[in-house]
Design an enzyme around this catalytic site. Sequence first.
Site, PDB file in Angstrom:
ATOM      1  N   CYS A 135      45.432  41.449  43.305  1.00 29.81           N
ATOM      2  CA  CYS A 135      45.914  40.071  43.363  1.00 29.81           C
ATOM      3  C   CYS A 135      46.991  39.915  44.430  1.00 29.81           C
ATOM      4  CB  CYS A 135      46.442  39.669  41.980  1.00 29.81           C
ATOM      5  SG  CYS A 135      47.041  37.987  41.914  1.00 29.81           S
ATOM      6  N   CYS A 138      49.764  37.462  43.584  1.00 26.62           N
ATOM      7  CA  CYS A 138      50.733  38.016  42.636  1.00 26.62           C
ATOM      8  C   CYS A 138      51.674  39.011  43.329  1.00 26.62           C
ATOM      9  CB  CYS A 138      50.025  38.772  41.518  1.00 26.62           C
ATOM     10  SG  CYS A 138      48.598  37.916  40.859  1.00 26.62           S
ATOM     11  N   ASP A 139      51.119  39.886  44.145  1.00 28.57           N
ATOM     12  CA  ASP A 139      51.890  41.043  44.611  1.00 28.57           C
ATOM     13  C   ASP A 139      52.240  41.005  46.096  1.00 28.57           C
ATOM     14  OD1 ASP A 139      51.674  41.999  42.031  1.00 28.57           O
ATOM     15  OD2 ASP A 139      49.844  43.125  42.450  1.00 28.57           O
TER      16      ASP A 139
HETATM   17  C1  FAD Z   1      46.705  43.617  38.417  1.00 25.97           C
HETATM   18  C2  FAD Z   1      46.814  42.132  38.186  1.00 25.97           C
HETATM   19  C3  FAD Z   1      48.008  41.516  38.453  1.00 25.97           C
HETATM   20  C4  FAD Z   1      48.136  40.144  38.235  1.00 25.97           C
HETATM   21  N1  FAD Z   1      49.330  39.563  38.487  1.00 25.97           N
HETATM   22  C5  FAD Z   1      49.488  38.230  38.260  1.00 25.97           C
HETATM   23  C6  FAD Z   1      50.752  37.601  38.539  1.00 25.97           C
HETATM   24  O1  FAD Z   1      51.722  38.237  38.976  1.00 25.97           O
HETATM   25  N2  FAD Z   1      50.808  36.262  38.313  1.00 25.97           N
HETATM   26  C7  FAD Z   1      49.754  35.510  37.864  1.00 25.97           C
HETATM   27  O2  FAD Z   1      49.905  34.310  37.662  1.00 25.97           O
HETATM   28  N3  FAD Z   1      48.563  36.100  37.619  1.00 25.97           N
HETATM   29  C8  FAD Z   1      48.399  37.424  37.814  1.00 25.97           C
HETATM   30  N4  FAD Z   1      47.184  38.013  37.593  1.00 25.97           N
HETATM   31  C9  FAD Z   1      46.064  37.161  37.152  1.00 25.97           C
HETATM   32  C10 FAD Z   1      46.225  36.837  35.653  1.00 25.97           C
HETATM   33  O3  FAD Z   1      46.495  38.022  34.920  1.00 25.97           O
HETATM   34  C11 FAD Z   1      44.984  36.151  35.134  1.00 25.97           C
HETATM   35  O4  FAD Z   1      44.730  34.996  35.891  1.00 25.97           O
HETATM   36  C12 FAD Z   1      45.152  35.763  33.661  1.00 25.97           C
HETATM   37  O5  FAD Z   1      45.404  36.906  32.871  1.00 25.97           O
HETATM   38  C13 FAD Z   1      43.905  35.057  33.149  1.00 25.97           C
HETATM   39  O6  FAD Z   1      44.074  34.821  31.784  1.00 25.97           O
HETATM   40  P1  FAD Z   1      42.826  34.622  30.800  1.00 25.97           P
HETATM   41  O7  FAD Z   1      43.407  34.443  29.443  1.00 25.97           O
HETATM   42  O8  FAD Z   1      41.938  33.589  31.343  1.00 25.97           O
HETATM   43  O9  FAD Z   1      41.976  35.970  30.882  1.00 25.97           O
HETATM   44  P2  FAD Z   1      42.331  37.496  30.627  1.00 25.97           P
HETATM   45  O10 FAD Z   1      43.749  37.782  30.922  1.00 25.97           O
HETATM   46  O11 FAD Z   1      41.272  38.237  31.369  1.00 25.97           O
HETATM   47  O12 FAD Z   1      42.109  37.681  29.052  1.00 25.97           O
HETATM   48  C14 FAD Z   1      40.832  37.663  28.475  1.00 25.97           C
HETATM   49  C15 FAD Z   1      40.878  38.403  27.156  1.00 25.97           C
HETATM   50  O13 FAD Z   1      39.613  38.264  26.509  1.00 25.97           O
HETATM   51  C16 FAD Z   1      39.257  39.485  25.885  1.00 25.97           C
HETATM   52  N5  FAD Z   1      37.800  39.538  25.761  1.00 25.97           N
HETATM   53  C17 FAD Z   1      36.892  39.591  26.763  1.00 25.97           C
HETATM   54  N6  FAD Z   1      35.635  39.606  26.280  1.00 25.97           N
HETATM   55  C18 FAD Z   1      35.763  39.558  24.932  1.00 25.97           C
HETATM   56  C19 FAD Z   1      34.806  39.572  23.863  1.00 25.97           C
HETATM   57  N7  FAD Z   1      33.489  39.614  24.102  1.00 25.97           N
HETATM   58  N8  FAD Z   1      35.266  39.529  22.584  1.00 25.97           N
HETATM   59  C20 FAD Z   1      36.595  39.473  22.324  1.00 25.97           C
HETATM   60  N9  FAD Z   1      37.548  39.484  23.307  1.00 25.97           N
HETATM   61  C21 FAD Z   1      37.133  39.522  24.584  1.00 25.97           C
HETATM   62  C22 FAD Z   1      39.805  40.545  26.848  1.00 25.97           C
HETATM   63  O14 FAD Z   1      40.004  41.781  26.171  1.00 25.97           O
HETATM   64  C23 FAD Z   1      41.118  39.900  27.302  1.00 25.97           C
HETATM   65  O15 FAD Z   1      42.196  40.285  26.470  1.00 25.97           O
HETATM   66  C24 FAD Z   1      47.034  39.381  37.765  1.00 25.97           C
HETATM   67  C25 FAD Z   1      45.822  40.023  37.479  1.00 25.97           C
HETATM   68  C26 FAD Z   1      45.708  41.387  37.690  1.00 25.97           C
HETATM   69  C27 FAD Z   1      44.412  42.074  37.363  1.00 25.97           C
END
Ligand code: FAD
Length: 307
Positions: A135, A138-139
């Site tokens: 990302c 982010c970084d």
């Molecule tokens: C290394 C890294 C660094 C990042 N740094 C930043 C930052 O500094 N700032 C920022 O704004 N964003 C950052 N991001 C992006 C940010 O983390 C994501 O945009 C955000 O987490 C998305 O949230 P979400 O809830 O949509 O999905 P996710 O965070 O992907 O959460 C989805 C959840 O659903 C669960 N899940 C999936 N499939 C199933 C299933 N079939 N049954 C039950 N549970 C399930 C998963 O286990 C997970 O816990 C970063 C991402 C990464 C990878």
Amino acid sequence: MEATTHDVIIVGGGPAGLTAGIYARRSKLEALLIEKMAPGGQVLSTHWVDNYPGFPEGIAGFDLSDRMRQQAERFGLAIVSDEITGASLEGPEKVIRGVEREYRTRAVIVASGAVWKKLGVPGEERLAGRGVSYCATCDGPFYQDLEVAVVGGGDSAVQEAVYLTRFAKKVYLIHRRDQLRACRILQEKALSHPKVVPLWKRLVESVEGTDQVEALRLKGPDGLVPETLPVQGVFVYVGIQPNTEWLRDLVPLDPQGFIPTDDRMATQVPGVFAAGDVRKKMVRQISTAVGDAATALLAAEHYLENS
Ligand SMILES: Cc1cc2nc3c(=O)[nH]c(=O)nc-3n(C[C@H](O)[C@H](O)[C@H](O)COP(=O)(O)OP(=O)(O)OC[C@H]3O[C@@H](n4cnc5c(N)ncnc54)[C@H](O)[C@@H]3O)c2cc1C
């Protein structure tokens, strides 16, 4: 077999799912969040978050996830551990199938997020968050006046390479082919930038470094002698995979598997909403995930009141 029919079931406990849970409970909806791992999603494994408002000094990803979980639990959100593998979504009562059991609900918020594809080379996992990033938004600002590499050749890779020129002294763009897949306008922007150095027909063999990334080992085609490229950061953009396998054939998906929604976060299936990284959208960040989730939940509440 679960007898109760919930008002709303939230699949996924990342920032989107937890936010939907907070809004659901504050609206006094009978809500259940189902998460296959620990609540927190991608943020749980994010070393440091510097761009989420409300934390002037930044916050560790683990702490931010934990605060979101605590806030959801303060309003009485029920969180269960299960992996959802399928569902029946037609009709007013929907059935969500987990490995452990079945759940019944009147509305569903899909917040199952996405995973960035890995290179799968030695050193990548060990140095994730220590120079290996997925990302740039982010970084990127951590790499002021340093040298970094971007791996990939699609739109995301090329766009982020250009973005990183704001901070980095030099941005190597490493691609396994001899031309980029990104759209022409992005290619021109990147390849004409004085800080962007393309390295064609190279594969990353390993990420080197003790506590932080120090270099990449690269290999050219036909077993060309590997070379060492000293960099302090590597941004991997070899694709993002939405967690929608369990929804295939149940909700229309785009060719990459993301869920198209309208501006109320509604999918094409009545009573099924999507929020966060799992959606077809331009920006995948914590702030956009929580924004989607607030909209999705309030739209679901409206759906429940009118159905
Ligand atoms: C290394 C890294 C660094 C990042 N740094 C930043 C930052 O500094 N700032 C920022 O704004 N964003 C950052 N991001 C992006 C940010 O983390 C994501 O945009 C955000 O987490 C998305 O949230 P979400 O809830 O949509 O999905 P996710 O965070 O992907 O959460 C989805 C959840 O659903 C669960 N899940 C999936 N499939 C199933 C299933 N079939 N049954 C039950 N549970 C399930 C998963 O286990 C997970 O816990 C970063 C991402 C990464 C990878």
